[in-house]
Scaffold this motif. Structure first.
Motif, PDB file in Angstrom:
ATOM      1  N   ILE A 193       0.838  -1.194   0.000  1.00  0.00           N
ATOM      2  CA  ILE A 193       0.000   0.000   0.000  1.00  0.00           C
ATOM      3  C   ILE A 193       0.876   1.249   0.000  1.00  0.00           C
ATOM      4  CG2 ILE A 193      -0.153   0.236   2.518  1.00  0.00           C
ATOM      5  CD1 ILE A 193      -3.159   0.906   2.086  1.00  0.00           C
ATOM      6  N   LEU A 211       1.789   3.786   1.589  1.00  0.00           N
ATOM      7  CA  LEU A 211       1.948   4.443   2.890  1.00  0.00           C
ATOM      8  C   LEU A 211       3.400   4.320   3.325  1.00  0.00           C
ATOM      9  CD1 LEU A 211      -1.108   3.219   5.016  1.00  0.00           C
ATOM     10  CD2 LEU A 211      -0.678   5.549   4.249  1.00  0.00           C
ATOM     11  N   GLU A 229       5.154   1.321   6.462  1.00  0.00           N
ATOM     12  CA  GLU A 229       4.373   0.100   6.663  1.00  0.00           C
ATOM     13  C   GLU A 229       5.279  -0.990   7.227  1.00  0.00           C
ATOM     14  OE1 GLU A 229       1.610  -3.235   4.369  1.00  0.00           O
ATOM     15  OE2 GLU A 229       2.860  -1.877   3.178  1.00  0.00           O
ATOM     16  N   LEU A 242      -4.065  -4.080   8.617  1.00  0.00           N
ATOM     17  CA  LEU A 242      -4.192  -4.071   7.160  1.00  0.00           C
ATOM     18  C   LEU A 242      -3.926  -5.461   6.586  1.00  0.00           C
ATOM     19  CD1 LEU A 242      -4.663  -2.490   4.548  1.00  0.00           C
ATOM     20  CD2 LEU A 242      -2.220  -1.955   4.527  1.00  0.00           C
ATOM     21  N   LYS A 275      -3.303  -5.966  -4.186  1.00  0.00           N
ATOM     22  CA  LYS A 275      -2.600  -4.845  -3.569  1.00  0.00           C
ATOM     23  C   LYS A 275      -3.617  -3.829  -3.056  1.00  0.00           C
ATOM     24  CE  LYS A 275       0.646  -1.105  -4.649  1.00  0.00           C
ATOM     25  NZ  LYS A 275       1.497  -0.517  -5.704  1.00  0.00           N
ATOM     26  N   PRO A 276      -3.578  -3.477  -1.778  1.00  0.00           N
ATOM     27  CA  PRO A 276      -4.509  -2.461  -1.267  1.00  0.00           C
ATOM     28  C   PRO A 276      -4.247  -1.104  -1.916  1.00  0.00           C
ATOM     29  CG  PRO A 276      -3.469  -3.671   0.531  1.00  0.00           C
ATOM     30  CD  PRO A 276      -2.721  -4.013  -0.714  1.00  0.00           C
ATOM     31  N   GLN A 277      -5.316  -0.407  -2.280  1.00  0.00           N
ATOM     32  CA  GLN A 277      -5.201   0.902  -2.913  1.00  0.00           C
ATOM     33  C   GLN A 277      -6.178   1.880  -2.269  1.00  0.00           C
ATOM     34  OE1 GLN A 277      -4.600   0.844  -7.339  1.00  0.00           O
ATOM     35  NE2 GLN A 277      -5.349  -1.256  -7.144  1.00  0.00           N
ATOM     36  N   PHE A 278      -5.791   3.158  -2.253  1.00  0.00           N
ATOM     37  CA  PHE A 278      -6.650   4.205  -1.718  1.00  0.00           C
ATOM     38  C   PHE A 278      -7.632   4.735  -2.754  1.00  0.00           C
ATOM     39  CE2 PHE A 278      -3.181   4.848   1.418  1.00  0.00           C
ATOM     40  CZ  PHE A 278      -3.952   4.743   2.557  1.00  0.00           C
ATOM     41  N   VAL A 279      -7.186   4.843  -3.984  1.00  0.00           N
ATOM     42  CA  VAL A 279      -7.953   5.564  -4.999  1.00  0.00           C
ATOM     43  C   VAL A 279      -8.479   4.600  -6.046  1.00  0.00           C
ATOM     44  CG1 VAL A 279      -7.892   7.422  -6.710  1.00  0.00           C
ATOM     45  CG2 VAL A 279      -6.505   7.589  -4.631  1.00  0.00           C
ATOM     46  N   LYS A 280      -9.778   4.686  -6.312  1.00  0.00           N
ATOM     47  CA  LYS A 280     -10.381   3.878  -7.371  1.00  0.00           C
ATOM     48  C   LYS A 280     -10.349   4.619  -8.700  1.00  0.00           C
ATOM     49  CE  LYS A 280     -14.486   1.119  -8.417  1.00  0.00           C
ATOM     50  NZ  LYS A 280     -15.812   0.642  -7.912  1.00  0.00           N
TER      51      LYS A 280
END
Length: 298
Positions: free
Chosen positions: A78, A80, A83, A122, A139-144
């Motif tokens: 992610i 960030l 992490e 997470l 993979k975790p993502q913030f924005v679509k």
């Protein structure tokens, strides 16, 4: 355990409330024990003794191999800073870290996520999502997507596959079926996560902060900073999952079913309520983490 053949869905293990191994008694969370339980019942009722023995049959290095398939012990990727990868111990790791051999009794602790094991919320949300989606690591993502002021899509971010567990479909089906009953069965430890008309799957957990040894001390008699953490992970709906949740309450002084599951309930209920045109109901045991009335989406 299912993949390696050390247990099958019908394997029964007797839980008297503890498991005696190498001169030490390893306790189950339920002092009176769960009696004779199979894999499904052990997951639903969170029977420590069952998984002590499954872990013993597997060994720490096999546990680590499958944990790694779920992304534990690695960064999720992610976007960030700072992490943490967590830690899934192996016999080689302990030799490098402490110059000591791995002891069989340590495997029992690892088999229920205690001992040297470290994981982030997470990572645990990602584990719940992997079980939900059939074994795919994303993979975790913030924005679509990104839109301009006119509402036009400027950029869109597709799901990114970073690995697969390569487990049999029957294995994942067994796990999902049991995790559903964690929430919906009368004997499930996650009953406080139930949502009307939606099938929720979940798993309770308790993370030990302070090692008590052989002495039994009630949690509420410990200083707050030594009390256990409460965990709950979930996903819903079970058949067509849309959301995966991980809740960690630090030093909660209670188990995940009582302390963390109500918050997972509130988050999921808020998520599902608005598109279905209904009010959501806060679970009584949960803190006021959400507004009391649903908001319109803007």
């Amino acid at each position: 355990g299912l993949e390696e053949g050390v247990v099958n869905p019908f394997t029964r293990i007797f839980c008297p409330g503890s498991y005696y191994f190498a001169g030490r008694s390893y306790r189950c969370w339920k002092p009176g024990g769960h009696g004779s339980v199979n894999l499904h019942e052990a997951l639903v009722q969170s029977c420590d003794v069952y998984f002590y023995q499954v872990g013993q049959r597997l060994g720490v290095d096999t546990i680590a191999e499958y944990s790694h398939r779920f992304g534990l012990g690695f960064l999720t990727g992610i976007a960030l800073d700072n992490e943490k990868p967590g830690l899934i111990p192996t016999s080689d790791w302990k030799k490098r870290r402490f110059n000591e051999p791995w002891y069989a009794g340590e495997t029992l602790s690892v088999s229920i996520g205690q001992g040297y094991v470290l994981a982030t919320p997470l990572q645990m949300a990602a584990v719940a999502a992997i079980v939900a989606n059939g074994g795919v690591r994303l993979k975790p993502q913030f924005v679509k997507r990104v839109e301009n002021n006119a509402g036009e899509v400027v950029a869109e971010f597709e799901p990114e596959v970073i690995g697969e567990t390569k487990l049999r479909r029957s294995t994942l089906h067994q796990i999902r079926d049991a995790l559903r009953d964690v929430v919906h069965s009368p004997r499930g430890t996650g009953k406080l996560a139930r949502i009307p008309s939606i099938d929720v799957a979940g798993k309770t957990g308790t993370s030990q902060v302070f090692k008590m040894g052989r002495k039994v001390v009630k949690t509420d008699r410990l200083p707050r900073h030594l009390r256990d953490h409460a965990w709950f992970v979930s996903f819903a709906p079970v058949e067509e999952p849309e959301i995966a949740i991980a809740v960690l309450i630090e030093h909660a002084g209670g188990g995940g079913g009582r302390m963390a599951a109500p918050i997972a309930h509130d988050v999921a209920d808020f998520y599902f309520a608005i598109p279905r045109g209904r009010d959501y109901q806060l679970a009584g045991a949960a803190p006021d983490v959400l507004e009391r009335q649903p908001r319109r989406r803007h």
